[in-house]
Design a protein around this motif. Sequence first.
Motif, PDB file in Angstrom:
ATOM      1  N   UNK A  57      -5.693  -2.208   6.210  1.00 12.84           N
ATOM      2  CA  UNK A  57      -5.767  -1.518   4.914  1.00 12.84           C
ATOM      3  C   UNK A  57      -6.337  -2.440   3.836  1.00 12.84           C
ATOM      4  N   UNK A  58      -5.942  -3.709   3.866  1.00  8.62           N
ATOM      5  CA  UNK A  58      -6.494  -4.672   2.905  1.00  8.62           C
ATOM      6  C   UNK A  58      -8.015  -4.739   3.018  1.00  8.62           C
ATOM      7  N   UNK A  59      -8.532  -4.625   4.225  1.00 10.08           N
ATOM      8  CA  UNK A  59      -9.973  -4.698   4.427  1.00 10.08           C
ATOM      9  C   UNK A  59     -10.677  -3.389   4.073  1.00 10.08           C
ATOM     10  N   UNK A  60     -10.083  -2.258   4.461  1.00 14.55           N
ATOM     11  CA  UNK A  60     -10.747  -0.966   4.284  1.00 14.55           C
ATOM     12  C   UNK A  60     -10.832  -0.539   2.823  1.00 14.55           C
ATOM     13  N   UNK A  61      -9.819  -0.875   2.015  1.00 15.03           N
ATOM     14  CA  UNK A  61      -9.830  -0.420   0.626  1.00 15.03           C
ATOM     15  C   UNK A  61     -10.933  -1.091  -0.186  1.00 15.03           C
ATOM     16  N   UNK A  62     -11.524  -2.166   0.321  1.00 19.18           N
ATOM     17  CA  UNK A  62     -12.600  -2.856  -0.382  1.00 19.18           C
ATOM     18  C   UNK A  62     -13.979  -2.269  -0.066  1.00 19.18           C
ATOM     19  N   UNK A  72       0.829  -1.207   0.000  1.00 20.76           N
ATOM     20  CA  UNK A  72       0.000   0.000   0.000  1.00 20.76           C
ATOM     21  C   UNK A  72       0.864   1.258   0.000  1.00 20.76           C
ATOM     22  N   UNK A  73       0.576   2.158  -0.930  1.00 23.31           N
ATOM     23  CA  UNK A  73       1.148   3.509  -0.873  1.00 23.31           C
ATOM     24  C   UNK A  73       0.223   4.349  -0.024  1.00 23.31           C
ATOM     25  N   UNK A  74       0.748   4.985   1.009  1.00 23.87           N
ATOM     26  CA  UNK A  74      -0.080   5.686   1.995  1.00 23.87           C
ATOM     27  C   UNK A  74       0.517   7.055   2.304  1.00 23.87           C
ATOM     28  N   UNK A  75      -0.341   7.914   2.869  1.00 23.90           N
ATOM     29  CA  UNK A  75       0.125   9.157   3.484  1.00 23.90           C
ATOM     30  C   UNK A  75       0.283   8.902   4.974  1.00 23.90           C
ATOM     31  N   UNK A  78      -6.293   4.743   9.101  1.00 20.88           N
ATOM     32  CA  UNK A  78      -5.914   3.852  10.204  1.00 20.88           C
ATOM     33  C   UNK A  78      -5.117   4.673  11.204  1.00 20.88           C
ATOM     34  N   UNK A  79      -5.543   4.657  12.459  1.00 15.81           N
ATOM     35  CA  UNK A  79      -4.859   5.399  13.520  1.00 15.81           C
ATOM     36  C   UNK A  79      -4.199   4.416  14.482  1.00 15.81           C
TER      37      UNK A  79
END
Length: 339
Positions: free
Chosen positions: A263-268, A80-83, A165-166
Motif C-alpha cells: 500500500x505504501x508503494x501503490x498510493x504513490x 492506511x484506512x482501507x476497504x 491489494x489481493x
Amino acid sequence: MVDRFRRRETADAELVPELAPPVDRKAEVWGRVQLARNLRRPRTLELLAVMADEFIELHGDRVFGDDEAIVAGFATIGDHRVAVVGQQKGADTEENVRRNFGMPHPEGYRKAMRIMELAERSGLPIVTFVDVPGAHPGPESEERGIAEAIARSVGLMSRLRTPIVTVITGEGGSGGALAIAVGDVVLALENAVYSVISPEGCASILWRTSDEAASAALAMRMSAQDQQALGVVDEVIPEPGEGAHADPTETGRRLKSAIVRELDRLVLIPTADLVEERYRRYRALGPFDEIAAPTPTPPVPPRPGLAERLRGLFEAGQRAIPAPLPVGRRQDPPAREDV
C-alpha cells in the motif's frame, strides 16, 4: 543408531544435492491443497482481528439481502484506512451452514461491489481476501444471476481508480475467487492454491473419476509457488511452523507487513497509470504463440497391383482400335432414260 544414520543421510543430502531423495511433486502439491482446506486455517475475520486496528462491517447489497459468505467493510491497517472484502468460511458446522461454506451467492458479490464503489468515491485503497472453492452453484444463485454478478465484479475492479491489494489466503477456486481478485498486486500464503477449477472437478472431466484429483492438482500448477512462476501471483508469504493454522497470529503479522508495504508503494502511483497498468497486467495473462501449420505433403499413390495393370493395358488396347466407318444407304447409278 538408526536415528544417527538418518541425521547423517540428511546432512549428506544438504551438502551434495545429488544425494537428496527425489521429491514427489504430486504428493507435495496435494499436501498443499489439503493445508489450504484445513478447517482451522485462519479466515478473513480472524486475520483482520490481528492486522486491523479497527474494523466496521457493512451488510447487504441494497437489492436482495445480506450474504454472510462475504464480509465487507472499512478497516485501518497500519497507517492506511482501507476497504476490506473477503470470503468467510465457518469454524464449525453451524457457522458453515450459515455462511454457506464460504461460497457466495450473487448478493454477496453485489455487496462487495457496493463497498468497492464506496471506497473509490472515498479515495480509500481496497484489500481483498480470497478463500473460496467456488461460487455457490445452486439453482437459486442461477435464478438471481450469479454469472452476471461475477462478470460485473471483474469488470468493476479492472477500472476502479484506487489501489487494490489481493491476498489468496486459502483455496482460490474458479470465477468465485477471480470476482474479487483483480488487484494491482496479488499476494498468496505459502500453502494457498489458485486454479480455474477444483482438482476433483478437473479429474472428473479429464480422467472420468475424482480419484485422480492429485494428478489434476499437479497438472494445473495450482500451488502458490507455481502461480508465482506463471506471473499470476506477485509474492508468496511464508507461513509459520506447519502452516497458517498452527499460528494464526504470526500469519496475520506477516500478512500485515506485506500489505502495508504494498500500500505504501501503490498510493504513490498516479491513478491513471495505476488503472492502465492493472488493465495491461490482466490482458497479458495466458499469452500464447500462433504458428503456421506445415504444408501437408501430398500422399504417394499406392502402386497398382497386377490386376489393375492388366485392366489398364486392356482398356488402352481398346482405345487404340479405330472405330468402324459409318454405313450409309446404297445408291444405284441413274438409268439411261434418266440421263
